[in-house]
Design an enzyme around this catalytic site. Structure first.
Site, PDB file in Angstrom:
ATOM      1  N   TYR A   1       0.841  -1.200   0.000  1.00 12.48           N
ATOM      2  CA  TYR A   1       0.000   0.000   0.000  1.00 12.48           C
ATOM      3  C   TYR A   1       0.880   1.256   0.000  1.00 12.48           C
ATOM      4  CZ  TYR A   1      -2.927   3.653   2.106  1.00 12.48           C
ATOM      5  OH  TYR A   1      -3.568   4.831   2.394  1.00 12.48           O
TER       6      TYR A   1
ATOM      7  N   LYS B   1       1.529   4.430  -2.841  1.00  4.89           N
ATOM      8  CA  LYS B   1       1.475   5.862  -2.574  1.00  4.89           C
ATOM      9  C   LYS B   1       2.728   6.566  -3.093  1.00  4.89           C
ATOM     10  CE  LYS B   1      -2.541   5.873  -0.633  1.00  4.89           C
ATOM     11  NZ  LYS B   1      -3.672   6.573  -1.278  1.00  4.89           N
TER      12      LYS B   1
ATOM     13  N   ARG C   1       0.444   6.561  19.387  1.00  7.22           N
ATOM     14  CA  ARG C   1       0.987   7.017  18.117  1.00  7.22           C
ATOM     15  C   ARG C   1       0.088   8.085  17.501  1.00  7.22           C
ATOM     16  NH1 ARG C   1      -0.346   5.176  13.208  1.00  7.22           N
ATOM     17  NH2 ARG C   1       1.012   5.709  11.443  1.00  7.22           N
TER      18      ARG C   1
END
Length: 270
Positions: free
Chosen positions: A137, A141, A175
């Site tokens: 993925y 990008k 996070r």
């Protein structure tokens, strides 16, 4: 109201796309919505155009007559290579080539933290660092970011690639206190990316006004982006609910989080 007469919004039924629809005519006087399935709850300024991003002819017809594109569509998480290839890589190419053929000069692209996921959380990076994808993925990008640069250098199509951090209603883990992008700030950033007088090829980070940060986001400031929300408002509650964890765990060590700890998708899903 936007200066654009018609803007194509891909991925309009997805989580981020649904939120961007709330921008209304700040995106375009008319917003053409595309996703795999028809969208039925259309506002007066919206029109529906369902398609598969891997189908160039369908993408070309959707782009025709549009002044700008907000490309949020595609596979949104890690998946089998064929899925990523068709939805994100072929789909990304189809968007840019259709834009070239129909004279579109501005694209806002939903890139991702996962394009740079393997940078250590101790590093502060900007939009000019080499990519370090953490997944197939993430690779997709980086491909479209490079495609955007190519179409700017050769054909003058401007792009703001927004490396979206964690765009959810609110942060849910430690996070996210660093990577969170609120829906309101996401809408503002996309609107600014569309309306800025000149962007060329730009990489900006999709993040709210969080006091902890991985990213130097001065490029987004050039757009006039001023985030209104902050993950800091959730800090006390998240610290109370979630443990610190092992700092050597790849999910904690690297900026891409759990994507860095996962194995190869094709192996883990046989």
């Amino acid at each position: 109201m936007s200066d654009y007469n018609k803007v194509l919004l891909t991925g309009a039924a997805g989580g981020v796309g649904t939120q961007l629809r709330k921008s209304g005519t700040a995106l375009g006087k008319t917003v053409r919505l595309s996703d795999r399935k028809p969208i039925i709850d259309l506002a007066a300024h919206e029109e529906d155009f369902p398609l598969d991003l891997a189908d160039f002819d369908a993408v070309s017809k959707a782009v025709e007559g549009c002044d700008a594109i907000v490309h949020m569509g595609g596979q949104a998480i890690e998946a089998a290579w064929k899925t990523v290839l068709d939805s994100n890589i072929s789909g990304g190419y189809n968007i840019y080539e259709a834009a070239r053929r129909h004279g579109v000069k501005r694209i806002v692209y939903a890139s991702s933290v996962h394009a740079i996921g393997y940078y250590d959380r101790t590093e502060t990076i900007d939009g000019n660092v080499p990519t370090r994808p953490d997944s197939l993925y993430g690779v997709s990008k980086t491909f479209v970011e490079n495609l955007a640069r190519y179409y700017w250098d050769k054909f003058g199509i401007e792009t703001v690639s927004i490396r979206i951090g964690s765009c959810f209603p609110e942060p849910t883990d430690r996070r996210h206190l660093i990577t969170w992008l609120s829906y309101r700030d996401c809408r503002q950033l996309v609107e600014k990316a569309l309306s800025a007088p000149r962007v060329g090829f730009m990489v900006a980070y999709g993040m709210s006004d969080n006091s902890q940060r991985f990213w130097d986001n001065r490029a987004a400031a050039v757009l006039g982006y001023k985030p209104e929300d902050s993950a800091d408002d959730y800090r006390e509650n998240i610290f109370a609910k979630t443990p610190q964890g092992d700092p050597n765990d790849p999910a904690i060590r690297f900026q891409g989080g759990s994507f860095c700890a996962a194995g190869h998708f094709e192996d883990e899903n046989k």
